[in-house]
Structures are given as structure tokens and as C-alpha cells.
Design a protein around this motif. Sequence first.
Motif, PDB file in Angstrom:
ATOM      1  N   LEU A   1       8.851  -7.285   3.033  1.00  0.00           N
ATOM      2  CA  LEU A   1       8.401  -6.628   4.256  1.00  0.00           C
ATOM      3  C   LEU A   1       9.362  -5.539   4.713  1.00  0.00           C
ATOM      4  O   LEU A   1      10.579  -5.631   4.489  1.00  0.00           O
TER       5      LEU A   1
ATOM      6  N   GLU B   1       0.828  -1.195   0.000  1.00  0.00           N
ATOM      7  CA  GLU B   1       0.000   0.000   0.000  1.00  0.00           C
ATOM      8  C   GLU B   1       0.863   1.247   0.000  1.00  0.00           C
ATOM      9  O   GLU B   1       1.633   1.502   0.933  1.00  0.00           O
TER      10      GLU B   1
ATOM     11  N   TYR C   1       5.357  -4.111   1.724  1.00  0.00           N
ATOM     12  CA  TYR C   1       5.564  -2.981   0.822  1.00  0.00           C
ATOM     13  C   TYR C   1       5.594  -3.409  -0.639  1.00  0.00           C
ATOM     14  O   TYR C   1       5.450  -2.589  -1.537  1.00  0.00           O
TER      15      TYR C   1
ATOM     16  N   LYS D   1       5.327  -4.302   7.651  1.00  0.00           N
ATOM     17  CA  LYS D   1       4.369  -3.853   6.627  1.00  0.00           C
ATOM     18  C   LYS D   1       4.733  -4.518   5.303  1.00  0.00           C
ATOM     19  O   LYS D   1       5.917  -4.631   4.953  1.00  0.00           O
TER      20      LYS D   1
END
Lengths: 127, 235
Positions: A121, A80, A106, A104
Motif C-alpha cells: 500500500l 493500478e 500499488y 492505494k
Amino acid sequence: MSLRDLALLDVGHILRDSVGGAGQALTLISPEGVETPLTGFTGDISRAFDPGTGMVVKGRTVHVTIPIADLPAGDRLEGETNDSRKAWRVKFTSVTTGVESYFKVYETDPDDSLGCINLMLEVWRGC
Amino acid sequence: MPLQSLIDKIDSFEFVRDQIAAVLVTERENQMDLAARAGKDSFFWGLKVYSERDKAYEDWLNVGNDHRQEPIVSTIMKAAVRDPSVSTVPGVKNVYDGTWWIDVYGRGIASDNPAGGHVTSDAMAHTECHRGVRLVRNILAAGPNRFLGAVILDPATGKPVEQPIWAHPNIERWEFFGPEVEGRGGSFSVWGCRLEFAVRFTEFSPEYEPVILEELGVTVRRTEDGVVLMDTTVT
């Protein structure tokens, strides 16, 4: 069964095997906060970045690889970039330190030919 | 022909090198102190300053995700070009236009935004880098730092009494960098900026040691009737 089908089955079996294989328990967290327990490969090794200046900053490259078939139905899993939206996250426990960390997603690298997806990540501050 | 004297001094470029770092470190402490006294979070005026280093920076490798990290600042001398129009005999007094690379790195970590959405690591890295550049640029371009803290002042007038051997420090150019395509991934985002800091400085070099062949002493005097005489002694 074709070789292609066999390969698909084998990859899934290998990634999900946390008993005799190299699979590890991890949790996929959707932008809505829904947690899906999964099993897959995890990787967390050091990496050198050259920001373009010729000087190197050290960081890590972190990833998980999971069978596409195990992904929860619904929104497509992708990195995102829109900061007005929540992001897909992953959490897993380090095999060496025993510390659970949040990351997160990516970037995603789906491999439809083998039925698996590699999630790149980056570290996530907080939970 | 070997020199007769030991080269036991610091060259101007070495002094400039040390002063750039000293000014950044000293002002960083000052700014953090001022921020704290103003009731602000002094972290945002912090910098991690390194001088003349080229090994990988591992400052951000093992630090915890929740740990805030100041921008990294790395100063390196890049080049010096001689100005023949103001230099004298080559090898004795040379004026150089030196360039120092002052690299600023910002680190970005993704996190949740309670107000909605999330903080993206790449945007944060850019912002952090810009904040570091803001601090470095203002510190080095500030009036009190015009001579990198090395001006000599007349105590009576407060004005410079000697032309310092380093002058005109100025940030001539800055350029932002991002990792190459394959390097854009990683556990956090990094964005870099290179400021080219120019300083004009003078270097002196050893000269021939003079050999006294003979000493000639001359005394000039005028007689009572106005005749000018020169009394000489030779040794």
C-alpha cells in the motif's frame, strides 16, 4: 485432510482472528467504490529509500495480508498503473493512534500455496 | 616548520558552498513573493533547501497525506580538481574546478482525479522532481547570479573592478535517479535528480613569513651637471 489443506485452513484462521490473534478489521474498496469489510494482518513501519543518489529519504512500508478466499468476486485485485482508471484502495485504523487512513494498492503478492494475498500500500490523499 | 600565523579565514570553496545555498533560499523567497503578487499559488515556487547534510531526510515521513510538500534540494560539495595551467607555485595560489552536487527530490502521493481515473504517485513524483529541477536550474543559471551574488562592482560604472575568485558557475550535467527495484515500494513515490554544478575558484595558502636580514635604502638623484648619483643607507 492433507497437510496442504490444513495449512490453508490455518492461515485463514490466523489472518481472520481479531479476538485472540493478530488480525485487524480493514476495508477493501474497489475501483467502483464498493466497500468490503475484511479481517487480516496490517503492517505500517518506517522505511528508508535511497533514490539512487546515496542520500536517504524516509518513508513507510504499509501492507495488509488477507485470505484470497475472502476477496470479493469480480475484477482481479491488482495495483493500478493506468491513471485513466480508478484504483483499489484499503482503509484501516492505526492501532497506535486510532486514526483511520486510506491507502492505494500499488502492488499485490498473491500466494496461492497458502491462500493469502499481500497488498502493498501507499498513502492516499483524501478519501 | 610550523606556521607563524593562525589560519583564520574562510576558504573560497566554503564561500561558494554557502553562496549556492544562499542564492537558492533568497530566490525561493523572491519567487514565492512574486507568485503571490501575481495571484498564483506560491507553493509551486517553494523548495526545501539543505546544504552539506548526509543524514536521512525525514521531512516526508510523518507528514499527513493531505499536506503538500515542496521538493527537497540538497547541496553537497563533491570534488575539486586543480588546473595546473593557471595555478602558480603549488600550495600558494591554486585554481580549482569544483563540482557541487545539487540533488532534487520530488514526492508523489496517489489521489483521486475527479475528472476521471486517479493520480499515480510515481508520475507525480517525476513531475514534482522536474519542477524542482526547473526552479534550481533557472535560479543558478540566471544572469544576476553569474558570480553567485559575490561580484564586486565599481559604483561609478557598475562594472566588475576585480576578477572574482569564483567564476564560471554552470550546471554541467544532470541525471535522474529512481530507487532500486526493492526500494520502489513504499508509502509514497520518490524521484531524484542530481545536477552537477561547476564553479572555478582560487585558493590561497600561507606562505613563508619573510625574515628581514637588512634594510637597504636607495635614493637616486641627478646633480646639476647631469651626473646620476645613488645615496644608500643600510640598517
